[in-house]
Enzyme design. Sequence first.
Site, PDB file in Angstrom:
ATOM      1  N   SER A 143     -11.484  -5.426   0.021  1.00 26.67           N
ATOM      2  CA  SER A 143     -11.549  -6.731  -0.639  1.00 26.67           C
ATOM      3  C   SER A 143     -13.010  -7.062  -0.901  1.00 26.67           C
ATOM      4  O   SER A 143     -13.901  -6.577  -0.183  1.00 26.67           O
ATOM      5  CB  SER A 143     -10.939  -7.788   0.293  1.00 26.67           C
ATOM      6  OG  SER A 143     -11.273  -9.085  -0.148  1.00 26.67           O
ATOM      7  N   TYR A 156     -10.520 -12.744   8.135  1.00 26.28           N
ATOM      8  CA  TYR A 156     -10.228 -11.810   7.034  1.00 26.28           C
ATOM      9  C   TYR A 156     -11.492 -11.066   6.606  1.00 26.28           C
ATOM     10  O   TYR A 156     -11.492  -9.846   6.441  1.00 26.28           O
ATOM     11  CB  TYR A 156      -9.624 -12.599   5.866  1.00 26.28           C
ATOM     12  CG  TYR A 156      -9.181 -11.762   4.694  1.00 26.28           C
ATOM     13  CD1 TYR A 156      -7.991 -11.032   4.741  1.00 26.28           C
ATOM     14  CD2 TYR A 156      -9.931 -11.704   3.519  1.00 26.28           C
ATOM     15  CE1 TYR A 156      -7.565 -10.269   3.662  1.00 26.28           C
ATOM     16  CE2 TYR A 156      -9.519 -10.943   2.429  1.00 26.28           C
ATOM     17  CZ  TYR A 156      -8.331 -10.232   2.509  1.00 26.28           C
ATOM     18  OH  TYR A 156      -7.915  -9.472   1.440  1.00 26.28           O
TER      19      TYR A 156
HETATM   20  P1  NAP Z   1       1.094  -9.953   0.026  1.00 28.95           P
HETATM   21  O1  NAP Z   1       1.767 -10.200  -1.250  1.00 28.95           O
HETATM   22  O2  NAP Z   1       1.010 -11.027   1.027  1.00 28.95           O
HETATM   23  O3  NAP Z   1       1.783  -8.658   0.681  1.00 28.95           O
HETATM   24  C1  NAP Z   1       1.390  -8.211   1.955  1.00 28.95           C
HETATM   25  C2  NAP Z   1       2.288  -7.061   2.380  1.00 28.95           C
HETATM   26  O4  NAP Z   1       1.852  -6.621   3.680  1.00 28.95           O
HETATM   27  C3  NAP Z   1       3.748  -7.447   2.520  1.00 28.95           C
HETATM   28  O5  NAP Z   1       4.546  -6.352   2.156  1.00 28.95           O
HETATM   29  C4  NAP Z   1       3.896  -7.726   4.014  1.00 28.95           C
HETATM   30  O6  NAP Z   1       5.245  -7.576   4.406  1.00 28.95           O
HETATM   31  C5  NAP Z   1       2.968  -6.637   4.560  1.00 28.95           C
HETATM   32  N1  NAP Z   1       2.484  -6.844   5.918  1.00 28.95           N
HETATM   33  C6  NAP Z   1       1.808  -7.917   6.403  1.00 28.95           C
HETATM   34  N2  NAP Z   1       1.565  -7.766   7.721  1.00 28.95           N
HETATM   35  C7  NAP Z   1       2.090  -6.544   8.066  1.00 28.95           C
HETATM   36  C8  NAP Z   1       2.165  -5.822   9.267  1.00 28.95           C
HETATM   37  N3  NAP Z   1       1.675  -6.307  10.425  1.00 28.95           N
HETATM   38  N4  NAP Z   1       2.759  -4.604   9.255  1.00 28.95           N
HETATM   39  C9  NAP Z   1       3.281  -4.099   8.114  1.00 28.95           C
HETATM   40  N5  NAP Z   1       3.239  -4.756   6.938  1.00 28.95           N
HETATM   41  C10 NAP Z   1       2.656  -5.966   6.929  1.00 28.95           C
HETATM   42  O7  NAP Z   1      -0.410  -9.461  -0.172  1.00 28.95           O
HETATM   43  P2  NAP Z   1      -1.150  -8.664  -1.368  1.00 28.95           P
HETATM   44  O8  NAP Z   1      -1.962  -9.629  -2.105  1.00 28.95           O
HETATM   45  O9  NAP Z   1      -0.209  -7.747  -2.077  1.00 28.95           O
HETATM   46  O10 NAP Z   1      -2.169  -7.827  -0.475  1.00 28.95           O
HETATM   47  C11 NAP Z   1      -2.085  -6.431  -0.284  1.00 28.95           C
HETATM   48  C12 NAP Z   1      -3.449  -5.926   0.192  1.00 28.95           C
HETATM   49  O11 NAP Z   1      -4.429  -6.208  -0.803  1.00 28.95           O
HETATM   50  C13 NAP Z   1      -3.943  -6.601   1.471  1.00 28.95           C
HETATM   51  O12 NAP Z   1      -4.599  -5.656   2.285  1.00 28.95           O
HETATM   52  C14 NAP Z   1      -4.936  -7.627   0.952  1.00 28.95           C
HETATM   53  O13 NAP Z   1      -5.908  -7.970   1.910  1.00 28.95           O
HETATM   54  C15 NAP Z   1      -5.528  -6.875  -0.227  1.00 28.95           C
HETATM   55  N6  NAP Z   1      -6.178  -7.723  -1.221  1.00 28.95           N
HETATM   56  C16 NAP Z   1      -5.450  -8.603  -1.970  1.00 28.95           C
HETATM   57  C17 NAP Z   1      -6.082  -9.380  -2.942  1.00 28.95           C
HETATM   58  C18 NAP Z   1      -5.338 -10.327  -3.836  1.00 28.95           C
HETATM   59  O14 NAP Z   1      -5.998 -11.022  -4.644  1.00 28.95           O
HETATM   60  N7  NAP Z   1      -4.027 -10.423  -3.758  1.00 28.95           N
HETATM   61  C19 NAP Z   1      -7.475  -9.275  -3.107  1.00 28.95           C
HETATM   62  C20 NAP Z   1      -8.192  -8.382  -2.317  1.00 28.95           C
HETATM   63  C21 NAP Z   1      -7.527  -7.606  -1.389  1.00 28.95           C
HETATM   64  P3  NAP Z   1       5.816  -8.208   5.803  1.00 28.95           P
HETATM   65  O15 NAP Z   1       5.287  -9.609   5.892  1.00 28.95           O
HETATM   66  O16 NAP Z   1       7.304  -8.102   5.691  1.00 28.95           O
HETATM   67  O17 NAP Z   1       5.283  -7.330   6.884  1.00 28.95           O
END
Ligand code: NAP
Length: 253
Positions: A143, A156
């Site tokens: 990120s 985070y």
């Molecule tokens: P999201 O929509 O909240 O999805 C998160 C996913 O992670 C879900 O499938 C959730 O499912 C799973 N998860 C959370 N805790 C977990 C655990 N302890 N064990 C296994 N699975 C777990 O988030 P996203 O935006 O797609 O983010 C995905 C990645 O991209 C993350 O690492 C985030 O930090 C990174 N990121 C996102 C953005 C953005 O703008 N969206 C920007 C920079 C980086 P469950 O809750 O069912 O476990």
Amino acid sequence: MVKLQGQIALVTGASRGIGQAAAEALAQAGAAVMLAARDGALAAKVADGIAAAGGRAAGLAGDVSDFASVTRLVAATRERFGGLDILVNNAGVIQPIGPVWEADPQDWARNIDINLTGAFHGVRAVLPAMVAAGGGTIINVSSGAAHRPLEGWSAYCSAKAGLAMLTRSIAQETKGRGIRIFGFSPGTVDTEMQVKIRASGINPVSKIPRGDLQPVDRPARAVVYLCTAAADDLIGEEASMRDEAFVKRLALG
Ligand code: NAP
């Protein structure tokens, strides 16, 4: 697009958002994909959708903060598909959001357990066989927060900064062993995590209108690209969707 025919991938956090899109894109590129999330039913539903579209996929419950759970996921992937060539450490959480002096210590530690230690668990579980085989790809989803502090996100930012160093440490330790390790910063993407961020109203990222967020298929395409030899010169580095030169390569690749 069958660039990854014969490859087998495990994607954590694949029940929605970037992980779901990455799993779908990997399957479209020909890989067999194991999707994991704490909500295993949701991961399985996404996998069913991939299978209905002609891909090879299965979904399982798993919590990346629990090493035993991660080793079970890795074993199940190998058993189901006959190997494991690609690990996408994507599972992540943003919470707790708020001033560091108000953070609940358990919530703060839980963020590190998932975002940083969770990725280590994946790496620790897959690397022995990858090193023995002399090959494998690991993508640690990073990120912009790994490299700059953002108000209210101390856990985070600290976790993602640690993850960026973990990526570099692994690159150093596995040099010459055929391990393709990348950090990958997906940009600001329209997912449920951003819904939570907007609701907090705490820092500039929370003020970004939903319409300005990137669709999930952009980082998903980048994940597939990183799994191909076209990205070999980026091994050990953090590829970013904010890097115009990298994004240009995706259009070409
Ligand atoms: P999201 O929509 O909240 O999805 C998160 C996913 O992670 C879900 O499938 C959730 O499912 C799973 N998860 C959370 N805790 C977990 C655990 N302890 N064990 C296994 N699975 C777990 O988030 P996203 O935006 O797609 O983010 C995905 C990645 O991209 C993350 O690492 C985030 O930090 C990174 N990121 C996102 C953005 C953005 O703008 N969206 C920007 C920079 C980086 P469950 O809750 O069912 O476990």
